[in-house]
Scaffold this active site. Structure first.
Site, PDB file in Angstrom:
ATOM      1  N   ALA A  97     -43.647 -12.887  96.483  1.00  0.00           N
ATOM      2  CA  ALA A  97     -43.784 -11.942  95.381  1.00  0.00           C
ATOM      3  C   ALA A  97     -42.456 -11.958  94.624  1.00  0.00           C
ATOM      4  O   ALA A  97     -41.409 -12.301  95.181  1.00  0.00           O
ATOM      5  CB  ALA A  97     -44.084 -10.552  95.934  1.00  0.00           C
ATOM      6  N   GLY A 149     -45.230 -13.622  99.948  1.00  0.00           N
ATOM      7  CA  GLY A 149     -46.523 -13.676  99.268  1.00  0.00           C
ATOM      8  C   GLY A 149     -47.096 -15.086  99.191  1.00  0.00           C
ATOM      9  O   GLY A 149     -48.314 -15.252  99.104  1.00  0.00           O
ATOM     10  N   GLU A 206     -48.710 -15.621 102.505  1.00  0.00           N
ATOM     11  CA  GLU A 206     -49.922 -14.785 102.501  1.00  0.00           C
ATOM     12  C   GLU A 206     -51.020 -15.410 101.646  1.00  0.00           C
ATOM     13  O   GLU A 206     -52.206 -15.296 101.966  1.00  0.00           O
ATOM     14  CB  GLU A 206     -49.555 -13.375 101.995  1.00  0.00           C
ATOM     15  CG  GLU A 206     -48.657 -12.632 102.978  1.00  0.00           C
ATOM     16  CD  GLU A 206     -47.994 -11.409 102.377  1.00  0.00           C
ATOM     17  OE1 GLU A 206     -47.317 -11.539 101.336  1.00  0.00           O
ATOM     18  OE2 GLU A 206     -48.138 -10.325 102.948  1.00  0.00           O
ATOM     19  N   GLU A 218     -39.932 -10.897 104.582  1.00  0.00           N
ATOM     20  CA  GLU A 218     -39.795  -9.589 103.926  1.00  0.00           C
ATOM     21  C   GLU A 218     -38.772  -8.675 104.591  1.00  0.00           C
ATOM     22  O   GLU A 218     -38.066  -7.925 103.918  1.00  0.00           O
ATOM     23  CB  GLU A 218     -41.161  -8.877 103.865  1.00  0.00           C
ATOM     24  CG  GLU A 218     -42.114  -9.468 102.835  1.00  0.00           C
ATOM     25  CD  GLU A 218     -42.933 -10.636 103.377  1.00  0.00           C
ATOM     26  OE1 GLU A 218     -42.653 -11.138 104.489  1.00  0.00           O
ATOM     27  OE2 GLU A 218     -43.871 -11.044 102.672  1.00  0.00           O
TER      28      GLU A 218
HETATM   29  N1  CAA Z   1     -38.856 -13.838  93.398  1.00  0.00           N
HETATM   30  C1  CAA Z   1     -38.200 -14.019  92.249  1.00  0.00           C
HETATM   31  N2  CAA Z   1     -37.474 -15.100  91.971  1.00  0.00           N
HETATM   32  C2  CAA Z   1     -37.390 -16.051  92.909  1.00  0.00           C
HETATM   33  C3  CAA Z   1     -38.051 -15.933  94.140  1.00  0.00           C
HETATM   34  C4  CAA Z   1     -38.819 -14.764  94.367  1.00  0.00           C
HETATM   35  N3  CAA Z   1     -39.533 -14.574  95.506  1.00  0.00           N
HETATM   36  N4  CAA Z   1     -37.773 -17.021  94.880  1.00  0.00           N
HETATM   37  C5  CAA Z   1     -36.976 -17.792  94.124  1.00  0.00           C
HETATM   38  N5  CAA Z   1     -36.748 -17.210  92.936  1.00  0.00           N
HETATM   39  C6  CAA Z   1     -35.916 -17.711  91.829  1.00  0.00           C
HETATM   40  C7  CAA Z   1     -34.431 -17.564  92.149  1.00  0.00           C
HETATM   41  O1  CAA Z   1     -33.994 -16.251  91.857  1.00  0.00           O
HETATM   42  C8  CAA Z   1     -33.845 -18.609  91.237  1.00  0.00           C
HETATM   43  O2  CAA Z   1     -33.800 -18.095  89.918  1.00  0.00           O
HETATM   44  P1  CAA Z   1     -32.492 -18.372  88.985  1.00  0.00           P
HETATM   45  O3  CAA Z   1     -32.453 -19.872  88.840  1.00  0.00           O
HETATM   46  O4  CAA Z   1     -32.828 -17.650  87.725  1.00  0.00           O
HETATM   47  O5  CAA Z   1     -31.308 -17.842  89.734  1.00  0.00           O
HETATM   48  C9  CAA Z   1     -34.904 -19.717  91.244  1.00  0.00           C
HETATM   49  O6  CAA Z   1     -36.116 -19.098  91.678  1.00  0.00           O
HETATM   50  C10 CAA Z   1     -34.577 -20.841  92.207  1.00  0.00           C
HETATM   51  O7  CAA Z   1     -34.347 -20.270  93.477  1.00  0.00           O
HETATM   52  P2  CAA Z   1     -33.011 -20.545  94.344  1.00  0.00           P
HETATM   53  O8  CAA Z   1     -31.881 -20.861  93.448  1.00  0.00           O
HETATM   54  O9  CAA Z   1     -32.845 -19.396  95.285  1.00  0.00           O
HETATM   55  O10 CAA Z   1     -33.453 -21.862  95.110  1.00  0.00           O
HETATM   56  P3  CAA Z   1     -32.943 -22.376  96.539  1.00  0.00           P
HETATM   57  O11 CAA Z   1     -33.496 -23.755  96.673  1.00  0.00           O
HETATM   58  O12 CAA Z   1     -31.479 -22.169  96.695  1.00  0.00           O
HETATM   59  O13 CAA Z   1     -33.663 -21.402  97.599  1.00  0.00           O
HETATM   60  C11 CAA Z   1     -35.521 -20.200  98.559  1.00  0.00           C
HETATM   61  C12 CAA Z   1     -35.064 -21.427  97.732  1.00  0.00           C
HETATM   62  C13 CAA Z   1     -35.014 -20.326 100.001  1.00  0.00           C
HETATM   63  C14 CAA Z   1     -37.045 -20.189  98.528  1.00  0.00           C
HETATM   64  C15 CAA Z   1     -34.941 -18.919  97.923  1.00  0.00           C
HETATM   65  O14 CAA Z   1     -35.222 -18.933  96.522  1.00  0.00           O
HETATM   66  C16 CAA Z   1     -35.505 -17.664  98.509  1.00  0.00           C
HETATM   67  O15 CAA Z   1     -35.103 -17.248  99.577  1.00  0.00           O
HETATM   68  N6  CAA Z   1     -36.444 -17.007  97.760  1.00  0.00           N
HETATM   69  C17 CAA Z   1     -37.008 -15.752  98.181  1.00  0.00           C
HETATM   70  C18 CAA Z   1     -38.023 -15.944  99.313  1.00  0.00           C
HETATM   71  C19 CAA Z   1     -38.536 -14.598  99.758  1.00  0.00           C
HETATM   72  O16 CAA Z   1     -37.814 -13.760 100.261  1.00  0.00           O
HETATM   73  N7  CAA Z   1     -39.874 -14.385  99.568  1.00  0.00           N
HETATM   74  C20 CAA Z   1     -40.506 -13.156  99.954  1.00  0.00           C
HETATM   75  C21 CAA Z   1     -40.536 -12.212  98.776  1.00  0.00           C
HETATM   76  S1  CAA Z   1     -41.075 -10.601  99.244  1.00  0.00           S
HETATM   77  C22 CAA Z   1     -42.757 -10.680  99.298  1.00  0.00           C
HETATM   78  O17 CAA Z   1     -43.359 -11.731  99.114  1.00  0.00           O
HETATM   79  C23 CAA Z   1     -43.411  -9.365  99.568  1.00  0.00           C
HETATM   80  C24 CAA Z   1     -44.887  -9.414  99.781  1.00  0.00           C
HETATM   81  O18 CAA Z   1     -45.399  -9.834 100.801  1.00  0.00           O
HETATM   82  C25 CAA Z   1     -45.763  -8.807  98.765  1.00  0.00           C
END
Ligand code: CAA
Length: 260
Positions: A66, A111, A114, A134
């Protein structure tokens, strides 16, 4: 929002298969409300496809979760509504009458994991990474992770993944039943299409009824599930495909299914 030109969800219609692509690669295909609504609209356009392939745009991600930026300022009520939107769209995807195959081409976190759990079958690229991270953000899964992950991989494995938020690489995902198999690098969408076409070549009504029997039985008492199965088995005998399939077997020829 529809699944048209500017939509974050693309829809490609092949002969009997529809391919849906979540296409927001700059945010690693993270799901904000607009993307969820676009997915909702795309699901409505699947029509009479015999199988659906779901994948992520770009090289790095299926769906990285998400959208954290969009969630960061939500009030409790807004957060519950956002989770409700995701759950409703994923329920609708899961309930599609035809099988849905996730082609996981990179990160499937939160998400995204999921979303894969709401699909019938999951193929993993070698760089696929699954997980429910999460708790690292101070929240819990909100699009079904605490429910579908338990059903797919078992309660204790699901608890470990949800409580630690750790990543699961492709090979382990297969070992625990989160993915069906790992495919060769660069081929996950083609492998999903091949699997979709293999399904599409079978009796289409039978495939749909088989999915319905499995879904209806999920979590139901065994007797209730078996009763549903025999009713749907009976229903197959109202179809031209049953007559064609059995006549073809007895006539030692290939069947020509029409989906009727
Ligand atoms: N939401 C918003 N933006 C996201 C994102 C997310 N879940 N995942 C990645 N992005 C964005 C980053 O902010 C980044 O944007 P900018 O270039 O503008 O800074 C871009 O995508 C590229 O990401 P990274 O630079 O972080 O890429 P990376 O290769 O270094 O890392 C990753 C990749 C490990 C997937 C890392 O992006 C990450 O940890 N993302 C979040 C994963 C996460 O925590 N997901 C769970 C979200 S909570 C959820 O899903 C709740 C639910 O169940 C409803």
């Amino acid at each position: 929002m529809d699944a048209g030109m500017d939509s974050p969800v693309r829809l490609e219609r092949l002969e009997h298969v529809v391919v849906l692509t979540i296409d927001r690669p700059k945010a690693l295909n993270a799901l904000d409300a607009a993307t969820l609504r676009a997915l909702d609209a795309a699901i409505d356009q699947v029509g009479d496809a015999r199988a659906v392939v779901l994948t992520g745009g770009g090289e790095k991600a299926f769906v990285a979760g998400a959208d954290i930026a969009a969630m960061s300022t939500l009030s409790p009520m807004e957060a519950a509504t956002f989770a409700g939107l995701g759950q409703r769209v994923f329920d609708k995807l899961e309930a599609l009458p035809m099988p849905v195959i996730a082609a996981v081409n990179g990160f499937a976190l939160g998400g995204g994991c999921e979303l894969a759990l709401a699909c019938d079958l999951v193929l993993a690229a070698p760089n696929a990474v699954f997980g429910q991270p999460e708790v690292k953000l101070g929240v819990i899964p909100g699009f079904g992770g605490t429910q579908r992950l338990v059903r797919r991989v078992g309660s204790m494995r699901a608890r470990e993944l949800v409580y630690t938020g750790r990543n699961v690489k492709a090979e382990e995902a297969v070992a625990i039943g989160l993915a069906l198999r790992v495919v060769t690098e660069g081929t996950v969408k083609d492998a999903a299409l091949a699997l979709a076409n293999q399904i599409a070549a079978q009796g289409p009504v039978a495939v749909r009824l088989a999915k319905r029997a499995i879904l209806d039985g999920d979590g139901a008492d065994l007797r209730v599930g078996l009763a549903g199965e025999r009713t749907l088995f009976g229903l197959c005998f109202a179809t031209a495909d049953q007559k064609e399939g059995m006549a073809a077997f007895l006539g030692k020829r290939a069947p020509g299914f029409t989906g009727a």
